[in-house]
Design a protein around this motif. Structure first.
Motif, PDB file in Angstrom:
ATOM      1  N   LEU A 100    -103.715  43.162 -65.909  1.00 13.56           N
ATOM      2  CA  LEU A 100    -102.751  43.406 -64.832  1.00 13.56           C
ATOM      3  C   LEU A 100    -102.682  44.910 -64.598  1.00 13.56           C
ATOM      4  CD1 LEU A 100    -100.021  40.954 -66.173  1.00 13.56           C
ATOM      5  CD2 LEU A 100    -101.546  40.541 -64.240  1.00 13.56           C
ATOM      6  N   SER A 101    -103.027  45.339 -63.404  1.00 12.55           N
ATOM      7  CA  SER A 101    -103.110  46.768 -63.111  1.00 12.55           C
ATOM      8  C   SER A 101    -101.739  47.394 -62.881  1.00 12.55           C
ATOM      9  CB  SER A 101    -104.022  47.005 -61.905  1.00 12.55           C
ATOM     10  OG  SER A 101    -103.510  46.318 -60.787  1.00 12.55           O
ATOM     11  N   PRO A 102    -101.625  48.718 -63.105  1.00 15.01           N
ATOM     12  CA  PRO A 102    -100.349  49.414 -62.897  1.00 15.01           C
ATOM     13  C   PRO A 102     -99.803  49.155 -61.491  1.00 15.01           C
ATOM     14  CG  PRO A 102    -101.893  50.863 -63.999  1.00 15.01           C
ATOM     15  CD  PRO A 102    -102.671  49.638 -63.596  1.00 15.01           C
ATOM     16  N   GLY A 103     -98.514  48.862 -61.419  1.00 16.61           N
ATOM     17  CA  GLY A 103     -97.835  48.617 -60.149  1.00 16.61           C
ATOM     18  C   GLY A 103     -97.935  47.193 -59.649  1.00 16.61           C
ATOM     19  N   SER A 104     -98.722  46.349 -60.303  1.00 15.30           N
ATOM     20  CA  SER A 104     -98.884  44.978 -59.796  1.00 15.30           C
ATOM     21  C   SER A 104     -97.692  44.087 -60.152  1.00 15.30           C
ATOM     22  CB  SER A 104    -100.195  44.363 -60.283  1.00 15.30           C
ATOM     23  OG  SER A 104    -100.206  44.239 -61.686  1.00 15.30           O
ATOM     24  N   HIS A 105     -97.414  43.141 -59.264  1.00 15.71           N
ATOM     25  CA  HIS A 105     -96.348  42.154 -59.459  1.00 15.71           C
ATOM     26  C   HIS A 105     -96.838  41.116 -60.458  1.00 15.71           C
ATOM     27  CE1 HIS A 105     -94.250  38.352 -58.258  1.00 15.71           C
ATOM     28  NE2 HIS A 105     -93.209  39.162 -58.346  1.00 15.71           N
ATOM     29  N   ILE A 106     -96.011  40.834 -61.464  1.00 17.84           N
ATOM     30  CA  ILE A 106     -96.382  39.856 -62.483  1.00 17.84           C
ATOM     31  C   ILE A 106     -95.789  38.495 -62.137  1.00 17.84           C
ATOM     32  CG2 ILE A 106     -96.332  39.268 -64.933  1.00 17.84           C
ATOM     33  CD1 ILE A 106     -95.919  42.316 -65.479  1.00 17.84           C
TER      34      ILE A 106
END
Length: 195
Positions: A78-84
């Motif tokens: 999961l990349s930085p800033g992505s919605h989980i």
């Protein structure tokens, strides 16, 4: 959930209702629901659940503060800033008569809705989604790798932090535990209750 009923996701607690959209307290009226973008129902604006980004796993590390309990782990990078995923539970007003003071799963969404001075929180103590399984980073990692922030009006999302101050932070790797900061007030209230 009835005995023998299929769990909505692996390791979901049988005594907790799994939600695909939030529930609303009877005390919330149009003065609150309107600015949140809700009618008398939450509507379809919430991210799909169960989430493909996460899995609930038992924590086996004996030094983890939640050893023997469960946590939320990434099923892919999961990349930085992505919605989980979104945080689902029962939306309620932040007044004593509409708040479960014993809940450890209550998250403030807004302290002042539409200039009314009335606040709203989301409580996942008895009903929620996978987001209720996120642990605090203290005692596990140097910094949180995720954070709660409003995704859009009335919806609290969980996001990978953009920069957690750790050199070379690339987001959350597949298999890593998703960790947030519960905040100082969470821990101060619990310390006061013990003393």
């Amino acid at each position: 959930m009835a005995s023998g009923a299929k769990l909505p996701v692996k390791n979901w607690p049988r005594e907790i209702k799994f939600l695909t959209k939030p529930t609303l307290s009877e005390k919330l009226d149009d003065t609150i629901l309107g600015p949140l973008g809700f009618d008398k129902k939450p509507g379809p604006r919430f991210a799909g659940t169960p989430s493909e980004n996460v899995a609930i796993k038992q924590i086996t590390n004996p030094t983890h503060p939640a050893a023997g309990e469960y946590g939320l782990f990434a099923t892919k990078n999961l990349s930085p800033g992505s919605h989980i995923l979104d945080y689902l539970g029962n939306y309620h007003e932040t007044v004593p008569e509409d708040t479960d003071e014993a809940s450890n799963y209550d998250l403030v969404l807004a302290r002042d809705i539409g200039g009314t001075g009335r606040g709203v929180a989301i409580d996942a103590r008895f009903a929620g989604n996978e987001a209720r399984m996120i642990n605090d980073y203290r005692g596990v990692a140097a910094k949180p790798n995720a954070e709660f922030k409003e995704r859009e009006t009335g919806i609290m999302g969980v996001y990978v932090v953009v920069n957690n101050g750790v050199k070379g932070f690339r987001g959350i790797r597949k298999g890593e535990e998703i960790l947030v900061s519960y905040g100082r007030s969470f821990w101060s209230e619990r310390r006061e209750a013990i003393e």
